[in-house]
Design a protein around this motif. Sequence first.
Motif, PDB file in Angstrom:
ATOM      1  N   CYS A 145      10.180   2.387 -10.520  1.00  0.00           N
ATOM      2  CA  CYS A 145       9.724   1.390 -11.506  1.00  0.00           C
ATOM      3  C   CYS A 145       8.504   0.641 -10.987  1.00  0.00           C
ATOM      4  O   CYS A 145       7.515   0.456 -11.699  1.00  0.00           O
ATOM      5  CB  CYS A 145      10.830   0.386 -11.801  1.00  0.00           C
ATOM      6  SG  CYS A 145      12.239   1.104 -12.646  1.00  0.00           S
ATOM      7  N   HIS A 146       8.573   0.214  -9.727  1.00  0.00           N
ATOM      8  CA  HIS A 146       7.503  -0.555  -9.103  1.00  0.00           C
ATOM      9  C   HIS A 146       6.196   0.242  -9.084  1.00  0.00           C
ATOM     10  O   HIS A 146       5.143  -0.254  -9.488  1.00  0.00           O
ATOM     11  CB  HIS A 146       7.961  -0.903  -7.683  1.00  0.00           C
ATOM     12  CG  HIS A 146       6.971  -1.625  -6.836  1.00  0.00           C
ATOM     13  ND1 HIS A 146       7.253  -2.836  -6.252  1.00  0.00           N
ATOM     14  CD2 HIS A 146       5.710  -1.315  -6.445  1.00  0.00           C
ATOM     15  CE1 HIS A 146       6.188  -3.229  -5.551  1.00  0.00           C
ATOM     16  NE2 HIS A 146       5.248  -2.314  -5.649  1.00  0.00           N
ATOM     17  N   GLU A 147       6.284   1.489  -8.637  1.00  0.00           N
ATOM     18  CA  GLU A 147       5.062   2.298  -8.511  1.00  0.00           C
ATOM     19  C   GLU A 147       4.491   2.661  -9.881  1.00  0.00           C
ATOM     20  O   GLU A 147       3.274   2.652 -10.074  1.00  0.00           O
ATOM     21  CB  GLU A 147       5.333   3.566  -7.689  1.00  0.00           C
ATOM     22  CG  GLU A 147       5.790   3.316  -6.260  1.00  0.00           C
ATOM     23  CD  GLU A 147       4.902   2.369  -5.477  1.00  0.00           C
ATOM     24  OE1 GLU A 147       3.677   2.343  -5.706  1.00  0.00           O
ATOM     25  OE2 GLU A 147       5.435   1.631  -4.629  1.00  0.00           O
ATOM     26  N   LEU A 148       5.369   2.972 -10.834  1.00  0.00           N
ATOM     27  CA  LEU A 148       4.860   3.315 -12.168  1.00  0.00           C
ATOM     28  C   LEU A 148       4.234   2.106 -12.846  1.00  0.00           C
ATOM     29  O   LEU A 148       3.258   2.250 -13.583  1.00  0.00           O
ATOM     30  CB  LEU A 148       5.952   3.951 -13.029  1.00  0.00           C
ATOM     31  CG  LEU A 148       6.017   5.485 -12.908  1.00  0.00           C
ATOM     32  CD1 LEU A 148       6.334   5.979 -11.518  1.00  0.00           C
ATOM     33  CD2 LEU A 148       6.979   6.078 -13.923  1.00  0.00           C
ATOM     34  N   ASP A 149       4.773   0.910 -12.577  1.00  0.00           N
ATOM     35  CA  ASP A 149       4.150  -0.315 -13.108  1.00  0.00           C
ATOM     36  C   ASP A 149       2.706  -0.451 -12.623  1.00  0.00           C
ATOM     37  O   ASP A 149       1.839  -0.907 -13.371  1.00  0.00           O
ATOM     38  CB  ASP A 149       4.937  -1.558 -12.662  1.00  0.00           C
ATOM     39  CG  ASP A 149       6.103  -1.892 -13.590  1.00  0.00           C
ATOM     40  OD1 ASP A 149       6.269  -1.212 -14.631  1.00  0.00           O
ATOM     41  OD2 ASP A 149       6.832  -2.845 -13.272  1.00  0.00           O
ATOM     42  N   HIS A 150       2.456  -0.068 -11.355  1.00  0.00           N
ATOM     43  CA  HIS A 150       1.087  -0.150 -10.832  1.00  0.00           C
ATOM     44  C   HIS A 150       0.106   0.615 -11.728  1.00  0.00           C
ATOM     45  O   HIS A 150      -1.044   0.218 -11.889  1.00  0.00           O
ATOM     46  CB  HIS A 150       1.009   0.455  -9.421  1.00  0.00           C
ATOM     47  CG  HIS A 150       1.332  -0.495  -8.311  1.00  0.00           C
ATOM     48  ND1 HIS A 150       0.650  -1.671  -8.094  1.00  0.00           N
ATOM     49  CD2 HIS A 150       2.257  -0.417  -7.320  1.00  0.00           C
ATOM     50  CE1 HIS A 150       1.141  -2.278  -7.025  1.00  0.00           C
ATOM     51  NE2 HIS A 150       2.132  -1.540  -6.533  1.00  0.00           N
ATOM     52  N   LEU A 151       0.566   1.719 -12.314  1.00  0.00           N
ATOM     53  CA  LEU A 151      -0.321   2.555 -13.126  1.00  0.00           C
ATOM     54  C   LEU A 151      -0.742   1.853 -14.412  1.00  0.00           C
ATOM     55  O   LEU A 151      -1.727   2.234 -15.049  1.00  0.00           O
ATOM     56  CB  LEU A 151       0.339   3.897 -13.443  1.00  0.00           C
ATOM     57  CG  LEU A 151       0.815   4.706 -12.223  1.00  0.00           C
ATOM     58  CD1 LEU A 151       1.418   6.019 -12.671  1.00  0.00           C
ATOM     59  CD2 LEU A 151      -0.326   4.946 -11.243  1.00  0.00           C
TER      60      LEU A 151
ATOM     61  N   VAL B  92      -4.035   3.513  -7.576  1.00  0.00           N
ATOM     62  CA  VAL B  92      -4.815   2.289  -7.829  1.00  0.00           C
ATOM     63  C   VAL B  92      -4.819   1.374  -6.601  1.00  0.00           C
ATOM     64  O   VAL B  92      -5.777   0.632  -6.374  1.00  0.00           O
ATOM     65  CB  VAL B  92      -4.286   1.541  -9.079  1.00  0.00           C
ATOM     66  CG1 VAL B  92      -2.849   1.101  -8.901  1.00  0.00           C
ATOM     67  CG2 VAL B  92      -5.162   0.355  -9.435  1.00  0.00           C
ATOM     68  N   GLN B  93      -3.795   1.462  -5.780  1.00  0.00           N
ATOM     69  CA  GLN B  93      -3.738   0.616  -4.577  1.00  0.00           C
ATOM     70  C   GLN B  93      -4.784   1.003  -3.535  1.00  0.00           C
ATOM     71  O   GLN B  93      -5.069   0.225  -2.632  1.00  0.00           O
ATOM     72  CB  GLN B  93      -2.340   0.672  -3.940  1.00  0.00           C
ATOM     73  CG  GLN B  93      -1.271   0.018  -4.804  1.00  0.00           C
ATOM     74  CD  GLN B  93       0.073   0.077  -4.115  1.00  0.00           C
ATOM     75  OE1 GLN B  93       0.795   1.061  -4.246  1.00  0.00           O
ATOM     76  NE2 GLN B  93       0.417  -0.947  -3.367  1.00  0.00           N
ATOM     77  N   VAL B  94      -5.327   2.222  -3.672  1.00  0.00           N
ATOM     78  CA  VAL B  94      -6.460   2.590  -2.817  1.00  0.00           C
ATOM     79  C   VAL B  94      -7.735   2.688  -3.667  1.00  0.00           C
ATOM     80  O   VAL B  94      -8.705   3.338  -3.292  1.00  0.00           O
ATOM     81  CB  VAL B  94      -6.207   3.881  -1.997  1.00  0.00           C
ATOM     82  CG1 VAL B  94      -5.110   3.634  -0.962  1.00  0.00           C
ATOM     83  CG2 VAL B  94      -5.841   5.068  -2.867  1.00  0.00           C
TER      84      VAL B  94
ATOM     85  N   ALA C   8       9.100  -5.690  -2.394  1.00  0.00           N
ATOM     86  CA  ALA C   8       7.848  -6.106  -1.759  1.00  0.00           C
ATOM     87  C   ALA C   8       6.804  -5.053  -2.090  1.00  0.00           C
ATOM     88  O   ALA C   8       7.127  -4.011  -2.669  1.00  0.00           O
ATOM     89  CB  ALA C   8       8.034  -6.245  -0.253  1.00  0.00           C
ATOM     90  N   CYS C   9       5.559  -5.343  -1.751  1.00  0.00           N
ATOM     91  CA  CYS C   9       4.466  -4.450  -2.144  1.00  0.00           C
ATOM     92  C   CYS C   9       3.387  -4.473  -1.068  1.00  0.00           C
ATOM     93  O   CYS C   9       3.038  -5.545  -0.579  1.00  0.00           O
ATOM     94  CB  CYS C   9       3.897  -4.932  -3.477  1.00  0.00           C
ATOM     95  SG  CYS C   9       2.514  -3.956  -4.085  1.00  0.00           S
ATOM     96  N   LEU C  10       2.863  -3.304  -0.731  1.00  0.00           N
ATOM     97  CA  LEU C  10       1.790  -3.238   0.267  1.00  0.00           C
ATOM     98  C   LEU C  10       0.560  -4.030  -0.189  1.00  0.00           C
ATOM     99  O   LEU C  10      -0.216  -4.486   0.639  1.00  0.00           O
ATOM    100  CB  LEU C  10       1.387  -1.774   0.501  1.00  0.00           C
ATOM    101  CG  LEU C  10       2.465  -0.891   1.145  1.00  0.00           C
ATOM    102  CD1 LEU C  10       2.057   0.581   1.079  1.00  0.00           C
ATOM    103  CD2 LEU C  10       2.730  -1.318   2.581  1.00  0.00           C
ATOM    104  N   SER C  11       0.415  -4.208  -1.507  1.00  0.00           N
ATOM    105  CA  SER C  11      -0.732  -4.948  -2.044  1.00  0.00           C
ATOM    106  C   SER C  11      -0.464  -6.452  -2.149  1.00  0.00           C
ATOM    107  O   SER C  11      -1.367  -7.201  -2.540  1.00  0.00           O
ATOM    108  CB  SER C  11      -1.118  -4.399  -3.421  1.00  0.00           C
ATOM    109  OG  SER C  11      -1.603  -3.076  -3.292  1.00  0.00           O
TER     110      SER C  11
END
Length: 157
Positions: free
Chosen positions: A129-135, A50-52, A87-90
């Motif tokens: 956790c962080h990446e799965l939350d993005h989904l 989703v970040q791309v 932190a987050c690239l987004s």
Amino acid sequence: MAIRNIRTEEDPVLRKVSRKVENFDDKLFLILDDMKDTLLKSQGIGLAAVQVGILRRIVLVNFDGRIIELINPEIIEREGQQIEAEACLSVPHKAGRTLRPKTVTVKAQNRNGQWCIYKGTDLHARCFCHELDHLDGKLYTDNLAPGESVYFTRDYD
Ligand code: ZN
């Protein structure tokens, strides 16, 4: 292979729920390869599709130089607690302390559709956790530990 643009927090796509991957085909492989290039270029430790701008349940992590592709990932076990900075690239130039499990176990498919199990502790648990939350359309800023707020950093300058 190509580097894709990383969407940032004001982009409404980041708030959308990603759909399950059903087809393990060339189109998926292209997305995975582009995400790998994008993750390596950005020097992040994790990237969700989703970040791309791709609303599919795909995450890549880079754990000490080892890239793991997680398709349709789910957390199946959580143990303990930690409060550490994230932190987050987004969400460029910012960080914040979140409350996360100390260890998580994740079940995910690889690019051939086979289910694999991964266990992560400390930074790796936060990353999963962080990446799965993005989904699910969530950002770490939704998950700050009690009394914490987002602060500015120079990490991504
Ligand atoms: Zn992120």
